[in-house]
Write a protein that holds these residues in place. Sequence first.
Motif, short mmCIF file in Angstrom:
data_model
loop_
_atom_site.label_atom_id
_atom_site.label_comp_id
_atom_site.label_asym_id
_atom_site.label_seq_id
_atom_site.Cartn_x
_atom_site.Cartn_y
_atom_site.Cartn_z
N SER A 112 14.23 -7.87 -4.53
CA SER A 112 15.14 -8.24 -3.44
C SER A 112 14.45 -8.09 -2.08
O SER A 112 15.05 -8.37 -1.05
CB SER A 112 16.41 -7.40 -3.48
N GLY A 113 13.22 -7.63 -2.09
CA GLY A 113 12.51 -7.50 -0.81
C GLY A 113 11.02 -7.39 -1.04
O GLY A 113 10.56 -7.14 -2.17
N LEU A 114 10.29 -7.62 0.02
CA LEU A 114 8.82 -7.52 -0.04
C LEU A 114 8.35 -6.68 1.13
O LEU A 114 8.71 -6.96 2.28
CB LEU A 114 8.17 -8.90 0.09
N TYR A 115 7.55 -5.67 0.84
CA TYR A 115 6.78 -5.06 1.92
C TYR A 115 5.61 -6.02 2.14
O TYR A 115 4.92 -6.36 1.17
CB TYR A 115 6.21 -3.70 1.52
N PHE A 116 5.40 -6.45 3.34
CA PHE A 116 4.34 -7.43 3.57
C PHE A 116 3.53 -6.99 4.78
O PHE A 116 4.00 -7.03 5.91
CB PHE A 116 4.98 -8.81 3.78
N LEU A 117 2.33 -6.54 4.51
CA LEU A 117 1.44 -6.06 5.58
C LEU A 117 0.40 -7.13 5.83
O LEU A 117 -0.32 -7.53 4.91
CB LEU A 117 0.73 -4.77 5.15
N PRO B 125 -7.39 -4.14 2.06
CA PRO B 125 -8.59 -4.54 2.82
C PRO B 125 -8.70 -3.84 4.18
O PRO B 125 -9.80 -3.52 4.62
CB PRO B 125 -8.39 -6.05 3.01
N GLU B 126 -7.55 -3.62 4.82
CA GLU B 126 -7.59 -2.97 6.14
C GLU B 126 -7.38 -1.47 6.07
O GLU B 126 -7.23 -0.80 7.11
CB GLU B 126 -6.53 -3.60 7.06
N GLY B 127 -7.29 -0.94 4.87
CA GLY B 127 -7.19 0.52 4.70
C GLY B 127 -5.84 1.11 5.07
O GLY B 127 -5.74 2.30 5.35
N ASP B 128 -4.79 0.27 5.06
CA ASP B 128 -3.49 0.80 5.50
C ASP B 128 -2.55 1.16 4.36
O ASP B 128 -1.44 1.63 4.62
CB ASP B 128 -2.81 -0.17 6.47
N VAL B 129 -2.96 0.96 3.13
CA VAL B 129 -2.14 1.43 2.00
C VAL B 129 -3.05 1.62 0.78
O VAL B 129 -4.01 0.88 0.60
CB VAL B 129 -0.97 0.45 1.70
N MET B 130 -2.72 2.64 0.01
CA MET B 130 -3.49 2.92 -1.21
C MET B 130 -2.51 3.18 -2.35
O MET B 130 -1.52 3.88 -2.17
CB MET B 130 -4.37 4.17 -1.00
N GLU B 131 -2.79 2.55 -3.49
CA GLU B 131 -1.97 2.84 -4.68
C GLU B 131 -2.78 3.71 -5.62
O GLU B 131 -3.96 3.46 -5.87
CB GLU B 131 -1.54 1.56 -5.40
N LEU B 132 -2.12 4.73 -6.14
CA LEU B 132 -2.78 5.68 -7.02
C LEU B 132 -1.97 5.86 -8.29
O LEU B 132 -0.75 5.70 -8.26
CB LEU B 132 -2.89 7.05 -6.31
N THR B 163 0.01 6.12 2.56
CA THR B 163 -0.39 5.39 3.78
C THR B 163 -0.90 6.40 4.80
O THR B 163 -0.45 7.56 4.81
CB THR B 163 0.79 4.62 4.39
N PRO B 164 -1.81 5.97 5.65
CA PRO B 164 -2.30 6.92 6.67
C PRO B 164 -1.29 7.06 7.80
O PRO B 164 -0.68 6.07 8.22
CB PRO B 164 -3.59 6.26 7.17
#
Lengths: 304, 180
Positions: A112-117, B125-132, B163-164
């Motif tokens: 129902s939503g997307l985090y989009f960076l 790519p920009e280092g603003d989120v990491m999944e572990l 996230t940082p």
Amino acid sequence: MNMKMPCLHLTKIGMIGLLAAGLSAISAGQTVEMHVPAALVAGGQASIPTTGSGKATFYLLGPGVSRKSEVNLGDEIRLESQETQNAGAYQAILCADNCQSATFYVSAAEPSGLYFLVHPSRVPVGQSDAVSGVAIPFDQFRNLILSPATVQFQLTAGTAPLLSRPVKTQAGIAWFRTTSGRSAGALQVVASLGSVVARRVVQQVASDPCNLKIEGQRTKTGITVETEPVRDCSGNPVPDGTIVTFTATEQGGKSTVDAPIKQGIARAQISGQGAALVSVASGVVMGKELHIGAQIESRPGGQP
Amino acid sequence: MKSFLAATHFRKFLGTAMLALLSVFPTALNAADSASELSVQFDVGRAGPRAIESLTERAIVRDYRSAWMSLAEAVESNNGDLLETPFAGDAKRVLHETVISQQRSGLHQRYLNQSHKLEAVFYAPEGDVMELHDTAEYEQQVFDGSKSIQDQHVVVHYVVLMTPSSDRWVVRQLQVVPQF
């Protein structure tokens, strides 16, 4: 809802039964069963049937939930939708004379939503791998959707499509990276998953100046120099405020003036009387040099 | 008489010193105990598309460990304030709900001997989120008031988003799955 019902046996045994052992203890007490759902979707309702008779205490422990209630064995224990909104592991614990537990999992509901960076917010044109985006689908309860789904990325500069790419999520994440477009202006970046759409805008700006050319003339007090309209290699006007550096090298030394571009042109007044070689630069880009002759001294009587 | 007074003073001093030591030592020992109970191993081999810098690697281990120490303390003491710094977004919301819900039902939990095998599976790519992915093992105890109703060794699979923030990495999502 597709629900398998794993069965948990809870043997309710009296104190005498506890002192006894093995089968006799089981036959002395009553067998209590609790059936937890094998799989449940977030926000779904469910029932946990029990067998046996008498009172027991039921506990439910899960993400955001901690419930304690008295139940009648033999009745169904109802799980309300607000108790199962967070995806994760839930423990059902039923305590009569002793406690037994079973675990079941709640998975995310529909997207129902997307985090989009999207990065960056402002980018020079024609830069390779300069624009990137990361999309993370979530359900209405803000649970990560970890089952594979295809996110469609679309980048459009003006009316020109720049990129259209379907990307399958891996571990709940889809991403792209691409070269920025060739023309300055808004770059529309869209990620969609079914009917769920997220939009972002990246401002594309002119890249470094290209073919910096200057013209100049001697004045009474020195040299006036100005650039031709400053553009990048794609022909986009370099934004006003960009600094252009003029350097005049004379026999006696060197003078440097930094001037911002105003209405596409940078101008500077450099003091000095002798012949000078004027160079121009902006950032890492050098322009063409210009030679300006020395001031011709005027003598009394108007004779040169 | 003089020597008797001196001995009395010395005994008084010793008593005070012992009291002071006792008041300081339990805290120090508990901190050391709880710290030694929590280990984090971090595998960055599969991370991508961005490579994880060694400074980031160390920061993730430090901050993830700190987050779990706070989490364990929060669900044991039912104090949601402990979640403020290491958690953000949905992870913080859900954990706060857990603590509030435990306060209402009179339950609390204890996580002992924690071991976390952490693997980075995505670094933006920009280092603003990491999944572990965290394969966590611990002893989970559940209490109704002071009565223990559950004590078991569990292996739990967590999907984690970090996230940082200004001075640390924060846990933004912490979701249990049956398997990776």
